[in-house]
Design a protein around this motif. Sequence first.
Motif, PDB file in Angstrom:
ATOM      1  N   TYR A  22       8.548   2.403  -4.662  1.00 11.86           N
ATOM      2  CA  TYR A  22       7.101   1.681  -4.660  1.00 11.86           C
ATOM      3  C   TYR A  22       6.180   2.476  -4.438  1.00 11.86           C
ATOM      4  N   GLY A  23       4.959   1.911  -4.914  1.00  9.93           N
ATOM      5  CA  GLY A  23       3.705   2.689  -4.809  1.00  9.93           C
ATOM      6  C   GLY A  23       2.629   2.032  -3.940  1.00  9.93           C
ATOM      7  N   PHE A  24       2.040   2.399  -2.722  1.00  6.98           N
ATOM      8  CA  PHE A  24       1.183   1.698  -2.052  1.00  6.98           C
ATOM      9  C   PHE A  24      -0.116   2.622  -2.111  1.00  6.98           C
ATOM     10  N   GLY A  25      -1.446   1.705  -1.748  1.00  5.06           N
ATOM     11  CA  GLY A  25      -2.538   2.500  -1.895  1.00  5.06           C
ATOM     12  C   GLY A  25      -3.752   1.963  -2.708  1.00  5.06           C
ATOM     13  N   ASP A  26      -4.429   2.936  -3.321  1.00  3.26           N
ATOM     14  CA  ASP A  26      -5.500   2.451  -3.784  1.00  3.26           C
ATOM     15  C   ASP A  26      -5.454   2.995  -5.589  1.00  3.26           C
ATOM     16  N   ASN A  45      10.058   8.916 -17.560  1.00  5.83           N
ATOM     17  CA  ASN A  45      10.528   9.927 -17.985  1.00  5.83           C
ATOM     18  C   ASN A  45      11.836  10.088 -16.887  1.00  5.83           C
ATOM     19  N   TYR A  46      12.098   9.492 -15.741  1.00  7.55           N
ATOM     20  CA  TYR A  46      13.215   9.820 -14.957  1.00  7.55           C
ATOM     21  C   TYR A  46      13.885   8.559 -14.657  1.00  7.55           C
ATOM     22  N   SER A  47      13.737   7.551 -15.633  1.00 14.44           N
ATOM     23  CA  SER A  47      14.336   6.264 -15.545  1.00 14.44           C
ATOM     24  C   SER A  47      14.349   5.644 -14.091  1.00 14.44           C
ATOM     25  N   LEU A  48      13.330   5.932 -13.456  1.00 10.16           N
ATOM     26  CA  LEU A  48      13.125   5.233 -12.101  1.00 10.16           C
ATOM     27  C   LEU A  48      12.634   3.658 -12.331  1.00 10.16           C
ATOM     28  N   SER A  49      12.948   2.884 -11.420  1.00 11.33           N
ATOM     29  CA  SER A  49      12.267   1.377 -11.444  1.00 11.33           C
ATOM     30  C   SER A  49      11.046   1.543 -10.713  1.00 11.33           C
ATOM     31  N   VAL A  50      10.074   1.393 -11.164  1.00 12.22           N
ATOM     32  CA  VAL A  50       8.689   1.606 -10.398  1.00 12.22           C
ATOM     33  C   VAL A  50       8.043   0.195 -10.215  1.00 12.22           C
ATOM     34  N   THR A  51       7.798   0.096  -9.005  1.00 13.16           N
ATOM     35  CA  THR A  51       6.669  -1.112  -8.702  1.00 13.16           C
ATOM     36  C   THR A  51       5.482  -0.769  -7.925  1.00 13.16           C
ATOM     37  N   LYS A  52       4.505  -0.795  -8.524  1.00 20.12           N
ATOM     38  CA  LYS A  52       3.353  -0.540  -7.864  1.00 20.12           C
ATOM     39  C   LYS A  52       2.411  -1.866  -7.139  1.00 20.12           C
ATOM     40  N   TYR A  53       2.372  -1.740  -5.839  1.00 21.86           N
ATOM     41  CA  TYR A  53       1.453  -2.597  -5.142  1.00 21.86           C
ATOM     42  C   TYR A  53       0.143  -2.237  -4.781  1.00 21.86           C
ATOM     43  N   ALA A  54      -0.154  -0.900  -5.325  1.00 20.24           N
ATOM     44  CA  ALA A  54      -1.554  -0.637  -5.020  1.00 20.24           C
ATOM     45  C   ALA A  54      -2.607  -1.032  -5.779  1.00 20.24           C
ATOM     46  N   VAL A  55      -3.794  -1.060  -5.323  1.00 23.11           N
ATOM     47  CA  VAL A  55      -4.898  -1.547  -6.050  1.00 23.11           C
ATOM     48  C   VAL A  55      -6.234  -0.897  -5.975  1.00 23.11           C
ATOM     49  N   ASN A  56      -6.935  -0.985  -6.876  1.00 26.80           N
ATOM     50  CA  ASN A  56      -8.270  -0.179  -6.809  1.00 26.80           C
ATOM     51  C   ASN A  56      -9.127  -0.323  -5.711  1.00 26.80           C
ATOM     52  N   GLY A  57      -9.531   0.322  -4.920  1.00 22.46           N
ATOM     53  CA  GLY A  57     -10.577   0.384  -4.015  1.00 22.46           C
ATOM     54  C   GLY A  57     -10.158   0.108  -2.639  1.00 22.46           C
ATOM     55  N   GLU A  74       3.460  -7.575   2.447  1.00 23.50           N
ATOM     56  CA  GLU A  74       3.574  -8.867   1.261  1.00 23.50           C
ATOM     57  C   GLU A  74       4.479  -8.285   0.159  1.00 23.50           C
ATOM     58  N   ALA A  75       4.994  -7.072   0.291  1.00 25.90           N
ATOM     59  CA  ALA A  75       5.737  -6.589  -0.686  1.00 25.90           C
ATOM     60  C   ALA A  75       7.246  -6.918  -0.394  1.00 25.90           C
ATOM     61  N   SER A  76       7.922  -6.605  -1.514  1.00 30.42           N
ATOM     62  CA  SER A  76       9.437  -6.845  -1.225  1.00 30.42           C
ATOM     63  C   SER A  76       9.989  -6.174  -0.395  1.00 30.42           C
ATOM     64  N   SER A  77      10.954  -7.098   0.380  1.00 31.23           N
ATOM     65  CA  SER A  77      11.638  -6.371   1.649  1.00 31.23           C
ATOM     66  C   SER A  77      13.061  -5.831   1.062  1.00 31.23           C
ATOM     67  N   ILE A  78      13.202  -5.520  -0.254  1.00 33.63           N
ATOM     68  CA  ILE A  78      14.368  -4.891  -0.904  1.00 33.63           C
ATOM     69  C   ILE A  78      13.868  -3.296  -0.336  1.00 33.63           C
ATOM     70  N   VAL A  79      15.078  -2.544   0.237  1.00 37.79           N
ATOM     71  CA  VAL A  79      14.661  -1.138   0.561  1.00 37.79           C
ATOM     72  C   VAL A  79      14.623  -0.358  -0.689  1.00 37.79           C
ATOM     73  N   PRO A  80      13.691   0.285  -1.087  1.00 42.86           N
ATOM     74  CA  PRO A  80      13.755   1.384  -2.421  1.00 42.86           C
ATOM     75  C   PRO A  80      14.243   2.584  -1.906  1.00 42.86           C
ATOM     76  N   ASP A  81      14.374   3.377  -2.826  1.00 38.07           N
ATOM     77  CA  ASP A  81      14.793   4.957  -2.519  1.00 38.07           C
ATOM     78  C   ASP A  81      13.646   5.582  -2.089  1.00 38.07           C
ATOM     79  N   PHE A  82      12.518   5.418  -2.844  1.00 38.73           N
ATOM     80  CA  PHE A  82      11.516   6.341  -2.530  1.00 38.73           C
ATOM     81  C   PHE A  82      10.268   5.287  -2.190  1.00 38.73           C
ATOM     82  N   VAL A  83       9.467   5.523  -1.353  1.00 36.55           N
ATOM     83  CA  VAL A  83       8.027   4.997  -1.147  1.00 36.55           C
ATOM     84  C   VAL A  83       7.043   6.026  -1.043  1.00 36.55           C
ATOM     85  N   LEU A  84       6.045   6.076  -2.199  1.00 37.01           N
ATOM     86  CA  LEU A  84       4.825   6.797  -2.049  1.00 37.01           C
ATOM     87  C   LEU A  84       3.467   6.084  -1.832  1.00 37.01           C
TER      88      LEU A  84
END
Length: 235
Positions: A22-26, A45-57, A74-84
């Motif tokens: 999951y990705g959070f931020g700007d 390139n790494y077969s990751l399942s990526v969900t971006k919750y980040a928004v501009n600004g 407000e994001a999914s409650s499913i625990v991912p392997d990585f959060v950036l």
Amino acid sequence: MLDEKMKELTQKYNTYNTKRIYGFGDSIIYGHAAGISFLDYLERNYSLSVTKYAVNGATVIGGSGNAILPQITEASSIVPDFVLFDGLINDAYTTVTDDPNKLGSISNGFAEIFDTSTFCGGFESICQTLLKKYRGATIIFIAVHKTPARDYIAQETLQYLAKQICCKWSIPVVDLYNASGLNCFISDYQYAYSYDQVDANGGNSSTGGSGTHPNDVGYMRYYMPMITAKMNELS
């Protein structure tokens, strides 16, 4: 050249297959106008399942209607392997850093309800919420590169505080600000490695930007090696 670099990275860091991120931020996490960031390169390139919750600004300080904390709650409650996550560039103004009521201070504990109307309170609340909601995930803060689009001293102040807070909450940091070599206060770097407008294909290969939003080469050359190395280290 870009494809060759990606192949090299793929061969070097090949441990992420089937993992969720999951990705959070700007906009640097989201990918600005093209909607393409380093997270998209990880996915491709790494077969990751990526969900971006980040928004501009998006801001660390709450109350603007575009804060980072609601992305997480407000994001999914499913625990991912990585959060950036990132956050601070849209708070990096002297109106914040010169005002103690907006800057706040780092707390002494871990159970508080933090004042999200301040930078420190907002950042601590982000860390607290991520750690509680995604227990067991590898959570990494992305300290983004230097940009001339924001006051340098304001960036210095918020970068220092964000890293101190991450240290307090035991969250590892990818320090692109100090250790990547991407300093867009140097005009050659600004114009070569950032973009403002999409290219003819709607992508992020344009150059000549304000120094805030990395283009494809900026992400590949400066962001990807450090981020994949940290992910590999913590896997």
